[in-house]
Design a protein around this motif. Sequence first.
Motif, short mmCIF file in Angstrom:
data_model
loop_
_atom_site.label_atom_id
_atom_site.label_comp_id
_atom_site.label_asym_id
_atom_site.label_seq_id
_atom_site.Cartn_x
_atom_site.Cartn_y
_atom_site.Cartn_z
N THR A 1 0.80 -1.23 0.00
CA THR A 1 0.00 0.00 0.00
C THR A 1 0.83 1.28 0.00
O THR A 1 0.59 2.18 -0.82
N PRO A 2 1.83 1.44 0.92
CA PRO A 2 2.61 2.69 0.90
C PRO A 2 3.31 2.94 -0.43
O PRO A 2 3.32 4.06 -0.93
N PHE A 3 3.88 1.88 -1.00
CA PHE A 3 4.58 2.03 -2.28
C PHE A 3 3.61 2.38 -3.40
O PHE A 3 3.93 3.21 -4.27
N ALA B 1 3.89 5.60 -5.70
CA ALA B 1 4.01 5.45 -7.15
C ALA B 1 2.99 6.31 -7.87
O ALA B 1 3.30 6.93 -8.91
N ILE B 2 1.77 6.36 -7.35
CA ILE B 2 0.73 7.22 -7.95
C ILE B 2 1.13 8.69 -7.86
O ILE B 2 1.00 9.45 -8.83
N TYR B 3 1.64 9.07 -6.70
CA TYR B 3 2.05 10.46 -6.49
C TYR B 3 3.19 10.84 -7.44
O TYR B 3 3.17 11.91 -8.06
N LEU B 4 4.19 9.96 -7.56
CA LEU B 4 5.33 10.26 -8.44
C LEU B 4 4.91 10.36 -9.90
O LEU B 4 5.42 11.19 -10.65
N GLU C 1 8.89 10.20 -12.01
CA GLU C 1 9.02 8.75 -12.11
C GLU C 1 10.43 8.25 -11.77
O GLU C 1 10.60 7.11 -11.35
N ARG C 2 11.42 9.12 -11.89
CA ARG C 2 12.81 8.69 -11.66
C ARG C 2 13.07 8.31 -10.20
O ARG C 2 14.08 7.68 -9.88
N TYR C 3 12.15 8.69 -9.30
CA TYR C 3 12.33 8.39 -7.88
C TYR C 3 11.58 7.12 -7.44
O TYR C 3 11.45 6.86 -6.25
N ILE C 4 11.13 6.31 -8.39
CA ILE C 4 10.31 5.15 -8.05
C ILE C 4 11.09 4.13 -7.21
O ILE C 4 10.53 3.51 -6.30
N ILE C 5 12.38 3.95 -7.49
CA ILE C 5 13.19 3.01 -6.71
C ILE C 5 13.32 3.48 -5.27
O ILE C 5 13.18 2.69 -4.32
N TYR D 1 10.12 2.81 -3.41
CA TYR D 1 9.96 1.39 -3.07
C TYR D 1 10.77 1.05 -1.82
O TYR D 1 10.26 0.40 -0.89
N LEU D 2 12.03 1.46 -1.78
CA LEU D 2 12.88 1.14 -0.64
C LEU D 2 12.45 1.90 0.61
O LEU D 2 12.49 1.35 1.73
#
Length: 413
Positions: free
Chosen positions: A151-153, A157-160, A166-170, A173-174
Amino acid sequence: MLFIKIAGVLLLFLLSLFLTNFYSPSVVGQYDFVRTVLMIIGGLSIVGTNQSIIYYSGFFKSQNKLGSLKKVYFKMLALIVLTSCVLLLINLLIPNKIITNLFNKEEASYLIDKVLYAISLYAITFLNIDMLRAMGKTILSELFRNIFRYTPFFILAIYLSYTSNERYIIDAYLLSFLGLAIASFLIIYLNISKVEFQTDISELSYKHIFLKSYPMAISALSYFLMQSVDILLLTKYGTFEQVAYYAVAVKLATITSLALLSVNVIIAPKIAEMYANGNNNGLKTLLRNSNRLILTLSFPAIAFIAFFSEWILNLFGDEYVVAQIPLLIILFGQFFNSLCGPVGIYMNMTGKQNKLQRMLIFGLLVNVVLNVIFIPKYGMIGAASSTAFSIILWKSMAAIITYKQDSVKTFIS
């Protein structure tokens, strides 16, 4: 319990759909690479404690010494932190050029660095999830494992995507494991002071805990590698786009193991308790009923995904249909996995960790050799075939050896 598992699968399915439709295949491939590396290195960092805590729970319960679990848990936390620091130090000593050359990707070293800085959070999260199960809070444990874990990720992901970052997706996730580790620890800390955990009846040394846990860690790591070496070698010999396509096939096939995973969660402490008490008849009945339930639940899912494979893959994007044949191959491996039942969890819960470890290592070596031979030549199809064959090999060996030595059928009969 099964409803939570299904909800988790649905959430992961929606998350994957969102990523593949709103992020480029290259970015999704990098995410799947990081996810794979995190699972493998996390298997080292956690040192098998997430599985051995279930063993200790069943053992202490059979001895009416459940209070001993409290200090065992905190010693396991210390082991995880120490191991994570050692792994981070080793990574810092390895030149970036070596990692880059290993995967033929400039991004690989940078991505692995990110993983190592977050590895302790990942390991603590999964120890806490199984500690909750060991404390009898199975529903809460499964909520963390299947719902809170994604859920948090998903939200980040939606916010990014909405803010074009999008470049901050990794990183997102972490970072999600920070919240999971803190939240799960606070819940355990608040509950561990309850009556049944107030008195420590016996003391176990760090050495004892490590020696009991590390064979489970090797087994788990071998299993994870068997499921992940294809991703790593696709990264080396292919592109991040191919990794993204293939990873979707793997995730869809993994859905069919939902029944096996759900049953394992429920029966693991029961196996340890029955085995410790010498209740062989009860153990055989438990395994027989579990086998039938696993096949009853998994076969319809396998058949549905296989029959509608092209349509399902198309939901992720037109380009993802190229993974149809690999998906069908992996589904066959998962079908055999279901037929063999919970043999891995049985061996871990009955003191046969070393035997399981040797079989998994053998299966892993076969898997690596086959992937090295077939991925450069056949790409995703070579990866899927190697992984499916390896699963069939080690599960067959484990089921046959367990039956010959214990007269226990972990497979369908």
